[in-house]
Design an enzyme around this catalytic site. Structure first.
Site, mmCIF file in Angstrom:
data_model
loop_
_atom_site.group_PDB
_atom_site.id
_atom_site.type_symbol
_atom_site.label_atom_id
_atom_site.label_comp_id
_atom_site.label_asym_id
_atom_site.label_seq_id
_atom_site.Cartn_x
_atom_site.Cartn_y
_atom_site.Cartn_z
ATOM 1 N N ASP A 199 0.680 -1.624 -0.126
ATOM 2 C CA ASP A 199 -0.171 0.059 0.028
ATOM 3 C C ASP A 199 0.834 0.943 -0.348
ATOM 4 O O ASP A 199 2.161 0.992 -0.098
ATOM 5 C CB ASP A 199 -1.023 -0.442 1.138
ATOM 6 C CG ASP A 199 -2.425 0.858 0.422
ATOM 7 O OD1 ASP A 199 -2.602 1.689 0.153
ATOM 8 O OD2 ASP A 199 -3.015 -0.117 1.243
ATOM 9 N N HIS A 246 -14.340 -2.288 -6.741
ATOM 10 C CA HIS A 246 -15.720 -1.909 -6.901
ATOM 11 C C HIS A 246 -15.336 -0.357 -6.642
ATOM 12 O O HIS A 246 -16.613 0.027 -6.901
ATOM 13 C CB HIS A 246 -17.125 -2.750 -5.668
ATOM 14 C CG HIS A 246 -16.489 -1.985 -4.413
ATOM 15 N ND1 HIS A 246 -17.220 -1.491 -3.422
ATOM 16 C CD2 HIS A 246 -15.096 -1.373 -3.673
ATOM 17 C CE1 HIS A 246 -16.704 -1.096 -1.872
ATOM 18 N NE2 HIS A 246 -15.643 -1.072 -2.380
#
Length: 357
Positions: A199, A246
């Site tokens: 990340d 999503h």
């Protein structure tokens, strides 16, 4: 079969505001110390007593608070578990995002539907949306990550408890792994597993703090990088993405899937955590609501398992199993197959589904 209560649908925002306001004022923290009168709640929250009484009545009606025979108020079990600051299941860390980001954006739901895109410029005129600022604001980023950790860990632990196909997995790269909640849940279940949280660098101290507190600093590590532009770690037994696809349209999601496919060897697993629409796309309500939210606040949408299966096949992955959890957060497990074994697009195979625990 009971009909739809139109007014319950129309006035649901009032229930939401009662909950969000009560949490912000610390009502549930006051009640966690023991049964309290309305006057004591008023004193503990700084509200006038009449206002405190009105709010407590609403919370009782919502079954978040209970009124004892002696007239004092206590937290209901859900409020005690999830709405008291400092408790492991505290969900209120995400409420600032609901209150300060989602609420303003949803005022422009009609415009988002009409234009097919988020309406940040209307919701936050004169500046960027709060979601763009939080990575340069360490306290805001930590608050957001703590909330995400709480709502991610429980379904991840439920998945890990039933994911027998992971017993032979020794290395996992969690792409966009945030606080490390997913890998922590896996590490608790599989003692031989090692993992990498991939990340942005701003997330590193937060993730490493969660990993240290969970006792897995010797098995889980953080690697900083931008998953859009930096190479992913190669050669792992499994790659995971939790509730990332999503957020994006087909183009953006395909870029991420391509990068994982390039890093993953044949036979590697792909684990996708996503909200899943019914195959006939008529619900469930929580996922349908979230799909609307993806239009109002992001660039993505919720999809069904067959849609995900078709999508990931384009990048060499075959969907093998769908793990349903007791929440709307579900997990799909796919495998990267050799080129010669890949099926032509359109030839569907039904993935096995494991039942909700």
């Amino acid at each position: 079969m009971a009909g739809v209560d139109i007014w319950e649908c129309a006035l649901g925002f009032m229930d939401s505001q009662a909950l969000l306001t009560a949490e912000e004022l610390g009502v549930f923290d006051v009640l966690d110390a023991g049964p309290r009168t309305a006057g004591e709640v008023a004193e503990g929250t700084g509200l006038p007593q009449e206002s405190a009484e009105r709010l407590l009545v609403a919370l009782c009606a919502l079954r978040l608070v209970r009124k004892a025979p002696d007239g004092r108020y206590v937290n209901g079990p859900e409020a005690s578990e999830k709405l008291v600051r400092g408790k492991p299941g505290y969900a209120g860390a995400m409420f600032h995002h609901v209150r300060d980001v989602l609420y303003p954006a949803w005022n422009y739901c009609k415009e988002a539907l009409q234009e097919g895109r988020a309406q940040w410029e209307l919701a936050f005129p004169g500046g960027p949306p709060p979601t763009e600022d939080q990575y340069s604001n360490p306290p805001a980023l930590r608050a957001f990550m703590e909330g995400m950790h709480t709502i991610t860990y429980a379904p991840a632990a439920e998945f890990a408890s039933r994911a027998e196909e992971l017993r032979e997995v020794r290395s996992v790269v969690d792409v966009g792994g945030a606080s490390g909640a997913f890998l922590i849940a896996l590490a608790e279940q599989f003692p031989e597993l090692r993992g990498v949280v991939f990340d942005l660098p701003q997330v590193q101290p937060i993730a490493e703090d969660f990993i240290r507190r969970a006792g897995f600093s010797d098995r889980l590590r953080f690697q900083s990088g931008d998953f859009w532009n930096d190479p992913l770690p190669e050669g792992a037994d499994a790659y995971s993405m939790g509730f990332i696809l999503h957020d994006w349209d087909r183009e953006g999601g395909s870029k991420l899937l391509r990068k994982i496919s390039e890093a993953a060897p044949e036979g590697a697993l792909l684990i996708l955590g996503e909200y899943l629409l019914n195959d006939d796309k008529t619900g469930p309500l929580q996922v349908a609501r979230q799909s609307m939210n993806m239009l109002v606040t992001a660039q993505g949408m919720e999809r069904s398992a067959p849609e995900y299966g078709e999508w990931i096949r384009e990048f060499g992955f075959e969907l093998e199993k769908i793990h349903l959890t007791s929440s709307a957060k579900n997990f799909m497990v796919a495998r990267k197959v050799p080129v010669a074994a890949r099926r032509p697009r359109g030839r569907e195979r039904t993935a096995r589904r494991s039942a909700v625990a």
